[in-house]
Design a protein around this motif. Structure first.
Motif, PDB file in Angstrom:
ATOM      1  N   ASN A 140       8.924 -20.241 -20.379  1.00  0.00           N
ATOM      2  CA  ASN A 140      10.203 -20.900 -20.616  1.00  0.00           C
ATOM      3  C   ASN A 140      10.375 -21.246 -22.096  1.00  0.00           C
ATOM      4  N   ALA A 141       9.310 -21.726 -22.725  1.00  0.00           N
ATOM      5  CA  ALA A 141       9.383 -22.067 -24.150  1.00  0.00           C
ATOM      6  C   ALA A 141       9.655 -20.831 -24.988  1.00  0.00           C
ATOM      7  N   SER A 184       6.840 -29.365 -12.337  1.00  0.00           N
ATOM      8  CA  SER A 184       8.080 -28.937 -12.974  1.00  0.00           C
ATOM      9  C   SER A 184       8.381 -29.777 -14.213  1.00  0.00           C
ATOM     10  N   PHE A 185       8.135 -31.080 -14.121  1.00  0.00           N
ATOM     11  CA  PHE A 185       8.319 -31.960 -15.280  1.00  0.00           C
ATOM     12  C   PHE A 185       7.422 -31.514 -16.428  1.00  0.00           C
ATOM     13  N   PHE A 186       6.146 -31.211 -16.124  1.00  0.00           N
ATOM     14  CA  PHE A 186       5.224 -30.772 -17.165  1.00  0.00           C
ATOM     15  C   PHE A 186       5.683 -29.449 -17.766  1.00  0.00           C
ATOM     16  N   CYS A 187       6.224 -28.567 -16.941  1.00  0.00           N
ATOM     17  CA  CYS A 187       6.779 -27.295 -17.425  1.00  0.00           C
ATOM     18  C   CYS A 187       7.832 -27.554 -18.496  1.00  0.00           C
ATOM     19  N   GLN A 188       8.760 -28.452 -18.209  1.00  0.00           N
ATOM     20  CA  GLN A 188       9.824 -28.760 -19.172  1.00  0.00           C
ATOM     21  C   GLN A 188       9.274 -29.470 -20.403  1.00  0.00           C
ATOM     22  N   LEU A 189       8.315 -30.367 -20.216  1.00  0.00           N
ATOM     23  CA  LEU A 189       7.692 -31.067 -21.334  1.00  0.00           C
ATOM     24  C   LEU A 189       6.976 -30.081 -22.253  1.00  0.00           C
ATOM     25  N   LEU A 190       6.193 -29.185 -21.663  1.00  0.00           N
ATOM     26  CA  LEU A 190       5.477 -28.180 -22.447  1.00  0.00           C
ATOM     27  C   LEU A 190       6.458 -27.261 -23.172  1.00  0.00           C
ATOM     28  N   GLY A 243       9.381 -28.064 -24.274  1.00  0.00           N
ATOM     29  CA  GLY A 243       9.887 -28.818 -25.413  1.00  0.00           C
ATOM     30  C   GLY A 243       8.889 -28.901 -26.551  1.00  0.00           C
ATOM     31  N   ILE A 244       7.624 -29.112 -26.217  1.00  0.00           N
ATOM     32  CA  ILE A 244       6.579 -29.197 -27.236  1.00  0.00           C
ATOM     33  C   ILE A 244       6.396 -27.854 -27.942  1.00  0.00           C
ATOM     34  N   LEU A 245       6.410 -26.763 -27.175  1.00  0.00           N
ATOM     35  CA  LEU A 245       6.187 -25.437 -27.752  1.00  0.00           C
ATOM     36  C   LEU A 245       7.420 -24.865 -28.455  1.00  0.00           C
ATOM     37  N   ALA A 246       8.570 -25.520 -28.312  1.00  0.00           N
ATOM     38  CA  ALA A 246       9.785 -25.021 -28.970  1.00  0.00           C
ATOM     39  C   ALA A 246       9.616 -24.968 -30.489  1.00  0.00           C
ATOM     40  N   LEU A 247       8.933 -25.940 -31.068  1.00  0.00           N
ATOM     41  CA  LEU A 247       8.744 -25.961 -32.523  1.00  0.00           C
ATOM     42  C   LEU A 247       7.923 -24.767 -33.009  1.00  0.00           C
ATOM     43  N   PRO A 248       6.720 -24.511 -32.457  1.00  0.00           N
ATOM     44  CA  PRO A 248       5.990 -23.334 -32.938  1.00  0.00           C
ATOM     45  C   PRO A 248       6.709 -22.006 -32.643  1.00  0.00           C
ATOM     46  N   GLY A 277       3.427 -25.566 -14.107  1.00  0.00           N
ATOM     47  CA  GLY A 277       3.412 -26.404 -15.296  1.00  0.00           C
ATOM     48  C   GLY A 277       3.088 -25.660 -16.569  1.00  0.00           C
ATOM     49  N   VAL A 278       2.027 -24.866 -16.549  1.00  0.00           N
ATOM     50  CA  VAL A 278       1.552 -24.237 -17.783  1.00  0.00           C
ATOM     51  C   VAL A 278       2.146 -22.839 -17.984  1.00  0.00           C
ATOM     52  N   ILE A 279       1.933 -21.939 -17.032  1.00  0.00           N
ATOM     53  CA  ILE A 279       2.390 -20.552 -17.220  1.00  0.00           C
ATOM     54  C   ILE A 279       3.905 -20.483 -17.342  1.00  0.00           C
TER      55      ILE A 279
END
Length: 173
Positions: free
Chosen positions: A81-82, A14-20, A22-27, A74-76
């Motif tokens: 979410n992003a 779940s943490f990785f889901c939120q981290l990813l 956040g990272i993908l929000a820019l693109p 985490g990924v899907i």
């Protein structure tokens, strides 16, 4: 153990889901700036509907697999979410004229959270008796596709001049 997994592992997924997210929000934000928030919102919700069904299906088939849990949660779910989470608030804000924007956004968000999110577990449990373990996946996909249909309706209505779906000022300040 949680669902046969070591205690903290689902939390790390779940943490990785939120981290990813956040990272993908820019693109995703750059896509919205380039293509327009309406188009990205339609595409994001369709992608989310498909990926949520895939992820949920994997979790049902392989509930104790760390790899499947990481990929699904985490990924899907992170990508879904992003895509949806980055653009939906701007899309909602654009639907209301400036003089009622805060009221419109506040009512929309609170009604959606109360009905779709708050009642989600109840609805998924009711559906579970008829459609089985995929009920939460079907419910999330239904919500994504409904949101996509509304976005598409607004986009088409604005393009053919039957409605104004974008109330963003040309000069914000």
């Amino acid at each position: 153990e949680e669902n046969g997994l070591a205690g903290g592992f689902p939390s790390w997924c779940s943490f990785f889901c939120q981290l990813l997210s956040g990272i993908l929000a820019l693109p995703v934000g750059v896509m919205a700036d380039t293509w327009g928030v309406g188009k990205v919102h339609v595409v994001a919700n369709v992608v989310a509907a498909v990926t949520v069904m895939i992820g949920w299906g994997w979790l049902i088939q392989y509930p104790t697999s760390k790899l499947v849990n990481f990929l699904a949660i985490g990924v899907i779910f992170g990508v879904a979410n992003a895509m949806v989470g980055t653009v939906y608030t701007l899309f909602i804000a654009e639907m209301f004229p400036q003089n009622v924007r805060f009221t419109g956004v506040g009512m929309s968000m609170n009604l959606a959270i109360a009905t779709a999110g708050g009642c989600g577990p109840i609805i998924a449990n009711l559906l579970d008796d008829t459609v089985g373990n995929m009920a939460p996946g079907y419910y999330m996909a239904f919500l994504c596709l409904t949101s996509s249909a509304v976005s598409l309706y607004c986009y088409i209505g604005e393009k053919n001049g039957t409605m104004v779906a974008s109330h963003i000022r040309k000069h914000p300040y």
